[in-house]
Scaffold this motif. Structure first.
Motif, PDB file in Angstrom:
ATOM      1  N   LEU A 146      38.520  34.949  38.514  1.00 42.79           N
ATOM      2  CA  LEU A 146      39.543  35.195  39.536  1.00 42.79           C
ATOM      3  C   LEU A 146      40.335  36.456  39.185  1.00 42.79           C
ATOM      4  O   LEU A 146      40.585  37.311  40.040  1.00 42.79           O
ATOM      5  N   ARG A 147      40.714  36.569  37.938  1.00 40.59           N
ATOM      6  CA  ARG A 147      41.464  37.734  37.467  1.00 40.59           C
ATOM      7  C   ARG A 147      40.663  39.017  37.711  1.00 40.59           C
ATOM      8  O   ARG A 147      41.185  40.002  38.237  1.00 40.59           O
ATOM      9  N   ALA A 148      39.363  38.986  37.348  1.00 41.67           N
ATOM     10  CA  ALA A 148      38.502  40.166  37.540  1.00 41.67           C
ATOM     11  C   ALA A 148      38.376  40.503  39.026  1.00 41.67           C
ATOM     12  O   ALA A 148      38.404  41.675  39.413  1.00 41.67           O
ATOM     13  N   GLY A 149      38.248  39.451  39.871  1.00 42.72           N
ATOM     14  CA  GLY A 149      38.109  39.672  41.316  1.00 42.72           C
ATOM     15  C   GLY A 149      39.341  40.321  41.917  1.00 42.72           C
ATOM     16  O   GLY A 149      39.237  41.213  42.773  1.00 42.72           O
ATOM     17  N   ILE A 150      40.525  39.890  41.474  1.00 42.96           N
ATOM     18  CA  ILE A 150      41.773  40.463  41.994  1.00 42.96           C
ATOM     19  C   ILE A 150      41.865  41.947  41.635  1.00 42.96           C
ATOM     20  O   ILE A 150      42.260  42.778  42.451  1.00 42.96           O
ATOM     21  N   PHE A 151      41.451  42.292  40.413  1.00 37.67           N
ATOM     22  CA  PHE A 151      41.537  43.689  39.974  1.00 37.67           C
ATOM     23  C   PHE A 151      40.412  44.559  40.547  1.00 37.67           C
ATOM     24  O   PHE A 151      40.633  45.722  40.903  1.00 37.67           O
ATOM     25  N   ALA A 152      39.191  44.006  40.613  1.00 42.11           N
ATOM     26  CA  ALA A 152      38.011  44.840  40.887  1.00 42.11           C
ATOM     27  C   ALA A 152      37.513  44.777  42.332  1.00 42.11           C
ATOM     28  O   ALA A 152      36.623  45.534  42.708  1.00 42.11           O
ATOM     29  N   ASP A 153      38.069  43.873  43.139  1.00 44.52           N
ATOM     30  CA  ASP A 153      37.554  43.678  44.504  1.00 44.52           C
ATOM     31  C   ASP A 153      38.725  43.736  45.497  1.00 44.52           C
ATOM     32  O   ASP A 153      39.122  42.727  46.077  1.00 44.52           O
ATOM     33  N   PRO A 154      39.285  44.953  45.709  1.00 42.10           N
ATOM     34  CA  PRO A 154      40.508  45.048  46.531  1.00 42.10           C
ATOM     35  C   PRO A 154      40.336  44.566  47.961  1.00 42.10           C
ATOM     36  O   PRO A 154      41.254  43.976  48.537  1.00 42.10           O
ATOM     37  N   ARG A 155      39.160  44.797  48.555  1.00 44.12           N
ATOM     38  CA  ARG A 155      38.943  44.360  49.941  1.00 44.12           C
ATOM     39  C   ARG A 155      38.524  42.900  50.027  1.00 44.12           C
ATOM     40  O   ARG A 155      38.496  42.330  51.119  1.00 44.12           O
ATOM     41  N   GLN A 157      38.645  39.734  46.968  1.00 40.05           N
ATOM     42  CA  GLN A 157      39.514  38.720  46.381  1.00 40.05           C
ATOM     43  C   GLN A 157      40.988  39.127  46.380  1.00 40.05           C
ATOM     44  O   GLN A 157      41.861  38.293  46.578  1.00 40.05           O
ATOM     45  N   PHE A 158      41.280  40.421  46.184  1.00 36.83           N
ATOM     46  CA  PHE A 158      42.687  40.834  46.230  1.00 36.83           C
ATOM     47  C   PHE A 158      43.277  40.570  47.617  1.00 36.83           C
ATOM     48  O   PHE A 158      44.364  40.008  47.749  1.00 36.83           O
ATOM     49  N   ALA A 159      42.522  40.956  48.660  1.00 41.97           N
ATOM     50  CA  ALA A 159      42.984  40.717  50.036  1.00 41.97           C
ATOM     51  C   ALA A 159      43.116  39.216  50.308  1.00 41.97           C
ATOM     52  O   ALA A 159      44.063  38.769  50.956  1.00 41.97           O
ATOM     53  N   ALA A 160      42.155  38.423  49.787  1.00 46.01           N
ATOM     54  CA  ALA A 160      42.198  36.965  49.983  1.00 46.01           C
ATOM     55  C   ALA A 160      43.409  36.349  49.281  1.00 46.01           C
ATOM     56  O   ALA A 160      43.893  35.290  49.689  1.00 46.01           O
ATOM     57  N   SER A 161      43.886  37.009  48.234  1.00 48.29           N
ATOM     58  CA  SER A 161      45.003  36.477  47.447  1.00 48.29           C
ATOM     59  C   SER A 161      46.368  36.913  47.966  1.00 48.29           C
ATOM     60  O   SER A 161      47.392  36.500  47.418  1.00 48.29           O
ATOM     61  N   THR A 162      46.400  37.732  49.016  1.00 43.49           N
ATOM     62  CA  THR A 162      47.703  38.241  49.487  1.00 43.49           C
ATOM     63  C   THR A 162      48.653  37.143  49.970  1.00 43.49           C
ATOM     64  O   THR A 162      49.863  37.274  49.759  1.00 43.49           O
ATOM     65  N   PRO A 163      48.175  36.046  50.606  1.00 43.35           N
ATOM     66  CA  PRO A 163      49.143  34.986  50.943  1.00 43.35           C
ATOM     67  C   PRO A 163      49.873  34.476  49.696  1.00 43.35           C
ATOM     68  O   PRO A 163      51.078  34.220  49.729  1.00 43.35           O
ATOM     69  N   ALA A 164      49.134  34.357  48.578  1.00 45.80           N
ATOM     70  CA  ALA A 164      49.755  33.885  47.337  1.00 45.80           C
ATOM     71  C   ALA A 164      50.702  34.934  46.749  1.00 45.80           C
ATOM     72  O   ALA A 164      51.634  34.584  46.007  1.00 45.80           O
TER      73      ALA A 164
END
Length: 310
Positions: A146-155, A157-164
């Protein structure tokens, strides 16, 4: 705080009667509400956000009937468990569950965790491997994935995590509980698969989650877990957590993930097996969102029993 009917909400709202027993157990300096049914080897269920133990109300009697001691817990800060102002970091949440397993008189257990509960499950298996016989995670990538996805996948997992990310805002818990916690139903609707959200059981389930989130301090405590997860990305405390989580898991692990999960993307979760040196299986569930235990309960039940018996 009040519910939609204008009355005060207290933790008794989650003490629903059924083919199970409610009790309170002390562990790691905290009082936990546990719900149990059946006898035999223990299967311990850990709920996600924005849920509480009721997430497993279909699983408990069915797993008990299959010859297990089925136990669901309200995590620290949720439902009828204690709501201390601190202790929502990964280390303490894992220690809570380790202490609870011992307090329930067990030497080891099968852990089944969904969402946040799945992340806690990964951590318990990593930090306290002797206590976890088998692990089943639903809608939960390994924390390092999850940590890697937030950092490495801006469009992605990072975008998916914006509600949080909104949960980082001070006093956001007041937004969460406004209008009888209408935002909780919105989160369930956004994260759930379309079949389940449009189905006959959704509204009643959402109402239960809304009511439980209106218990005083529950929303604040739920936010604190997310706040630690994000803030720890940039802190020494979090760096140490990452280093400890890199130790390969020796617990046989089954990972079930909804193909339509928009909270934890399948592509984020997919690489989690690299952290497991024990037997590991991955299964992608068609048409299912972030809540497989509710969206495909019979399939998930069959997989839990298969894994717990193997």
């Amino acid at each position: 705080m009040t519910d939609q009917r204008g009355g005060a909400v207290d933790e008794s709202c989650v003490l629903t009667e059924g083919p199970w027993t409610h009790r309170f157990v002390g562990a790691n300096g905290t009082r936990f509400h546990v719900v149990e049914a059946g006898t035999g080897p223990m299967v311990l269920f850990l709920h996600g956000f924005p849920e509480h133990w009721w997430a497993w109300h279909q699983m408990l009697p069915a797993v008990a009937d299959a010859g297990f001691r089925a136990v669901a817990v309200d995590l620290r800060g949720y439902g009828a468990s204690d709501k201390p102002p601190r202790g929502y970091d990964g280390y303490t949440l894992a220690a809570d569950i380790a202490g609870l397993i011992r307090a329930l008189g067990e030497r080891s257990t099968t852990i089944v965790g969904g969402g946040v509960g799945g992340m806690v499950g990964w951590t318990v298996a990593s930090f306290h491997p002797a206590l976890v016989r088998r692990l089943v995670v639903l809608g939960a990538p390994h924390p390092l994935r999850l940590r890697a996805g937030i950092f490495a996948d801006p469009r992605g997992q990072f975008a998916a995590s914006t509600p949080a990310l909104k949960f980082q805002l001070p006093r956001y818990e007041h937004v969460l509980t406004r209008d009888g916690a209408a935002a909780v139903a919105e989160i369930l609707r956004r994260w759930g698969g379309p079949r389940w959200v449009a189905g006959p059981d959704f509204e009643a389930y959402a109402d239960r989650c809304r009511e439980a989130m209106c218990i005083p301090q529950a929303a604040f405590c739920a936010m604190e877990g997310y706040r630690w997860a994000f803030r720890s990305l940039l802190r020494l405390h979090g760096y140490r957590f990452v280093r400890l989580m890199q130790k390969p898991l020796t617990t046989p692990t089954l990972q079930l993930h909804g193909a339509r999960d928009v909270a934890s993307l399948p592509r984020t979760a997919l690489g989690s097996g690299r952290y497991v040196v024990a037997p590991y299986e991955w299964r992608l569930l068609d048409g299912v969102g972030h809540f497989p235990h509710l969206e495909a309960p019979e399939l998930v039940l069959g997989e839990i029993l298969r894994w717990a018996k193997s």
